[in-house]
Design a protein around this motif. Structure first.
Motif, PDB file in Angstrom:
ATOM      1  N   LYS A  51       0.446  -1.192   0.439  1.00  0.00           N
ATOM      2  CA  LYS A  51      -0.061  -0.110  -0.142  1.00  0.00           C
ATOM      3  C   LYS A  51       0.788   0.830  -0.187  1.00  0.00           C
ATOM      4  O   LYS A  51       0.084   2.118  -0.185  1.00  0.00           O
ATOM      5  N   ASN A  52       2.429   1.425   0.322  1.00  0.00           N
ATOM      6  CA  ASN A  52       2.054   2.240   0.514  1.00  0.00           C
ATOM      7  C   ASN A  52       3.741   2.345  -0.530  1.00  0.00           C
ATOM      8  O   ASN A  52       5.104   1.547   0.039  1.00  0.00           O
ATOM      9  N   GLN A  53       4.109   2.716  -1.944  1.00  0.00           N
ATOM     10  CA  GLN A  53       5.103   1.995  -2.381  1.00  0.00           C
ATOM     11  C   GLN A  53       5.941   3.076  -2.254  1.00  0.00           C
ATOM     12  O   GLN A  53       7.143   2.323  -2.846  1.00  0.00           O
ATOM     13  N   GLU A  54       6.589   4.240  -1.790  1.00  0.00           N
ATOM     14  CA  GLU A  54       7.240   4.933  -1.742  1.00  0.00           C
ATOM     15  C   GLU A  54       8.506   4.054  -0.628  1.00  0.00           C
ATOM     16  O   GLU A  54       9.848   4.071  -0.792  1.00  0.00           O
ATOM     17  N   GLN A  55       7.881   2.966  -0.117  1.00  0.00           N
ATOM     18  CA  GLN A  55       8.601   1.753   0.640  1.00  0.00           C
ATOM     19  C   GLN A  55       9.314   1.104  -0.163  1.00  0.00           C
ATOM     20  O   GLN A  55      10.555   0.746   0.408  1.00  0.00           O
ATOM     21  N   LEU A  56       9.265   0.784  -1.450  1.00  0.00           N
ATOM     22  CA  LEU A  56       9.912  -0.206  -1.664  1.00  0.00           C
ATOM     23  C   LEU A  56      10.830   0.597  -2.887  1.00  0.00           C
ATOM     24  O   LEU A  56      11.200   2.098  -2.576  1.00  0.00           O
ATOM     25  N   PRO A  57      11.930  -0.456  -2.777  1.00  0.00           N
ATOM     26  CA  PRO A  57      12.966   0.132  -3.831  1.00  0.00           C
ATOM     27  C   PRO A  57      12.636   0.930  -4.947  1.00  0.00           C
ATOM     28  O   PRO A  57      12.005   0.332  -5.625  1.00  0.00           O
ATOM     29  N   THR A  58      13.312   1.667  -5.429  1.00  0.00           N
ATOM     30  CA  THR A  58      13.421   2.864  -6.805  1.00  0.00           C
ATOM     31  C   THR A  58      14.602   1.870  -7.636  1.00  0.00           C
ATOM     32  O   THR A  58      14.222   2.273  -8.971  1.00  0.00           O
ATOM     33  N   SER A  59      15.404   1.272  -6.801  1.00  0.00           N
ATOM     34  CA  SER A  59      16.548   0.069  -8.417  1.00  0.00           C
ATOM     35  C   SER A  59      16.753  -0.762  -7.658  1.00  0.00           C
ATOM     36  O   SER A  59      16.875  -1.051  -6.391  1.00  0.00           O
ATOM     37  N   TYR A  60      17.108  -1.632  -8.402  1.00  0.00           N
ATOM     38  CA  TYR A  60      18.264  -2.741  -8.456  1.00  0.00           C
ATOM     39  C   TYR A  60      19.118  -1.915  -7.090  1.00  0.00           C
ATOM     40  O   TYR A  60      19.974  -1.568  -7.628  1.00  0.00           O
ATOM     41  N   SER A  61      19.709  -3.230  -6.724  1.00  0.00           N
ATOM     42  CA  SER A  61      21.040  -3.012  -5.832  1.00  0.00           C
ATOM     43  C   SER A  61      21.597  -4.391  -5.497  1.00  0.00           C
ATOM     44  O   SER A  61      20.777  -4.607  -4.419  1.00  0.00           O
ATOM     45  N   LEU A  62      22.589  -4.159  -5.329  1.00  0.00           N
ATOM     46  CA  LEU A  62      23.252  -5.062  -4.217  1.00  0.00           C
ATOM     47  C   LEU A  62      24.812  -4.458  -4.025  1.00  0.00           C
ATOM     48  O   LEU A  62      24.947  -3.929  -4.122  1.00  0.00           O
ATOM     49  N   TRP A  63      24.484  -4.527  -2.158  1.00  0.00           N
ATOM     50  CA  TRP A  63      25.135  -4.658  -1.445  1.00  0.00           C
ATOM     51  C   TRP A  63      26.471  -5.460  -1.020  1.00  0.00           C
ATOM     52  O   TRP A  63      26.274  -6.585  -1.517  1.00  0.00           O
ATOM     53  N   GLN A  64      27.747  -5.045  -0.573  1.00  0.00           N
ATOM     54  CA  GLN A  64      29.002  -5.966  -0.072  1.00  0.00           C
ATOM     55  C   GLN A  64      28.915  -6.841   1.293  1.00  0.00           C
ATOM     56  O   GLN A  64      27.694  -5.693   2.095  1.00  0.00           O
ATOM     57  N   ASN A  65      28.484  -7.684   0.565  1.00  0.00           N
ATOM     58  CA  ASN A  65      28.416  -8.701   2.173  1.00  0.00           C
ATOM     59  C   ASN A  65      29.026  -7.841   3.214  1.00  0.00           C
ATOM     60  O   ASN A  65      29.717  -7.306   2.952  1.00  0.00           O
ATOM     61  N   TYR A  66      27.892  -8.897   4.458  1.00  0.00           N
ATOM     62  CA  TYR A  66      29.581  -8.518   5.776  1.00  0.00           C
ATOM     63  C   TYR A  66      28.605  -9.799   6.571  1.00  0.00           C
ATOM     64  O   TYR A  66      27.857 -10.203   6.532  1.00  0.00           O
ATOM     65  N   PRO A  67      29.890  -9.602   7.727  1.00  0.00           N
ATOM     66  CA  PRO A  67      31.316  -9.947   7.834  1.00  0.00           C
ATOM     67  C   PRO A  67      31.790 -10.038   5.966  1.00  0.00           C
ATOM     68  O   PRO A  67      31.605 -10.936   5.671  1.00  0.00           O
ATOM     69  N   ASN A  68      32.996  -9.195   5.419  1.00  0.00           N
ATOM     70  CA  ASN A  68      34.098 -10.262   4.737  1.00  0.00           C
ATOM     71  C   ASN A  68      35.375  -9.850   5.253  1.00  0.00           C
ATOM     72  O   ASN A  68      35.299  -7.655   5.723  1.00  0.00           O
ATOM     73  N   VAL A  82      39.271 -16.262  -2.550  1.00  0.00           N
ATOM     74  CA  VAL A  82      38.887 -15.163  -2.411  1.00  0.00           C
ATOM     75  C   VAL A  82      37.228 -15.649  -3.178  1.00  0.00           C
ATOM     76  O   VAL A  82      38.088 -17.014  -4.651  1.00  0.00           O
ATOM     77  N   TYR A  83      36.756 -15.079  -3.588  1.00  0.00           N
ATOM     78  CA  TYR A  83      34.987 -15.382  -4.306  1.00  0.00           C
ATOM     79  C   TYR A  83      34.579 -14.568  -4.825  1.00  0.00           C
ATOM     80  O   TYR A  83      34.485 -13.246  -4.188  1.00  0.00           O
ATOM     81  N   PHE A  84      33.504 -14.415  -5.940  1.00  0.00           N
ATOM     82  CA  PHE A  84      32.897 -13.447  -6.481  1.00  0.00           C
ATOM     83  C   PHE A  84      31.119 -13.846  -6.364  1.00  0.00           C
ATOM     84  O   PHE A  84      30.892 -15.280  -6.594  1.00  0.00           O
ATOM     85  N   TYR A  85      30.789 -13.135  -6.069  1.00  0.00           N
ATOM     86  CA  TYR A  85      29.225 -13.737  -5.670  1.00  0.00           C
ATOM     87  C   TYR A  85      28.852 -12.396  -7.181  1.00  0.00           C
ATOM     88  O   TYR A  85      28.534 -11.064  -7.451  1.00  0.00           O
ATOM     89  N   ALA A 118      25.055  -7.239 -10.868  1.00  0.00           N
ATOM     90  CA  ALA A 118      26.365  -6.844 -10.557  1.00  0.00           C
ATOM     91  C   ALA A 118      27.058  -8.264  -9.453  1.00  0.00           C
ATOM     92  O   ALA A 118      26.393  -8.870  -9.666  1.00  0.00           O
ATOM     93  N   THR A 119      28.598  -7.856 -10.001  1.00  0.00           N
ATOM     94  CA  THR A 119      29.542  -8.776  -8.822  1.00  0.00           C
ATOM     95  C   THR A 119      29.917  -8.019  -7.749  1.00  0.00           C
ATOM     96  O   THR A 119      30.351  -7.296  -7.641  1.00  0.00           O
ATOM     97  N   LYS A 120      30.277  -8.980  -6.989  1.00  0.00           N
ATOM     98  CA  LYS A 120      31.095  -8.370  -5.773  1.00  0.00           C
ATOM     99  C   LYS A 120      31.867  -9.515  -5.119  1.00  0.00           C
ATOM    100  O   LYS A 120      31.715 -10.684  -5.927  1.00  0.00           O
ATOM    101  N   LYS A 121      32.808  -9.004  -4.845  1.00  0.00           N
ATOM    102  CA  LYS A 121      33.933  -9.860  -3.942  1.00  0.00           C
ATOM    103  C   LYS A 121      33.680 -10.272  -2.836  1.00  0.00           C
ATOM    104  O   LYS A 121      33.571  -8.823  -1.603  1.00  0.00           O
ATOM    105  N   LEU A 122      34.045 -11.642  -2.075  1.00  0.00           N
ATOM    106  CA  LEU A 122      34.109 -11.977  -0.985  1.00  0.00           C
ATOM    107  C   LEU A 122      35.467 -12.952  -0.762  1.00  0.00           C
ATOM    108  O   LEU A 122      35.485 -13.911  -1.224  1.00  0.00           O
ATOM    109  N   LEU A 123      34.992 -13.047   1.297  1.00  0.00           N
ATOM    110  CA  LEU A 123      36.346 -13.363   0.949  1.00  0.00           C
ATOM    111  C   LEU A 123      36.113 -14.272   1.844  1.00  0.00           C
ATOM    112  O   LEU A 123      35.889 -13.794   3.319  1.00  0.00           O
TER     113      LEU A 123
END
Length: 116
Positions: A23-40, A96-99, A108-113
């Motif tokens: 019901k509250n559309q502004e709560q939804l993300p406005t774009s795709y995103s991939l964040w860095q993993n944590y912990p790393n 070292v791996y990539f996701y 999107a691709t990021k590195k994890l260790l």
């Protein structure tokens, strides 16, 4: 089994505790995103956060340094929202791996260790 009957939005809400307020559309993300993993670096598990602005088929895979797929974390339809996925690296060697996240036309691709 109820699990097969409950699909899509309900399964995501009930099984993954991801709450999407449609019901509250502004709560939804406005774009795709991939964040860095944590912990790393991590041992043995890590969390990956990603966001979807609309329902999408999502693929999240982990690759080694040679580009070989070592883990498929996710390969399914997901409703719009924010997600945290836990990856268990217990079966993987220190390296070292990539996701990579693929959702519709987004990639999107990021590195994890992983350190033992």
């Amino acid at each position: 089994s109820n699990t097969q009957v409950i699909g899509g939005f309900l399964a995501d809400t009930l099984l993954r505790s991801t709450i999407v307020d449609v019901k509250n559309q502004e709560q939804l993300p406005t774009s795709y995103s991939l964040w860095q993993n944590y912990p790393n670096p991590f041992n043995p598990s890590t969390t990956i956060h990603f966001e979807l602005p609309k329902e999408s088929h999502v693929s999240l895979k982990v690759y080694n340094m040679l580009g070989q797929e070592v883990l498929t974390v996710l390969d399914e339809e997901k409703v719009a929202g924010r997600y945290d996925l836990r990856i268990d690296g217990a079966s993987l060697a220190s390296s070292v791996y990539f996701y990579r996240l693929v959702a519709d036309d987004y990639m999107a691709t990021k590195k994890l260790l992983l350190v033992r």
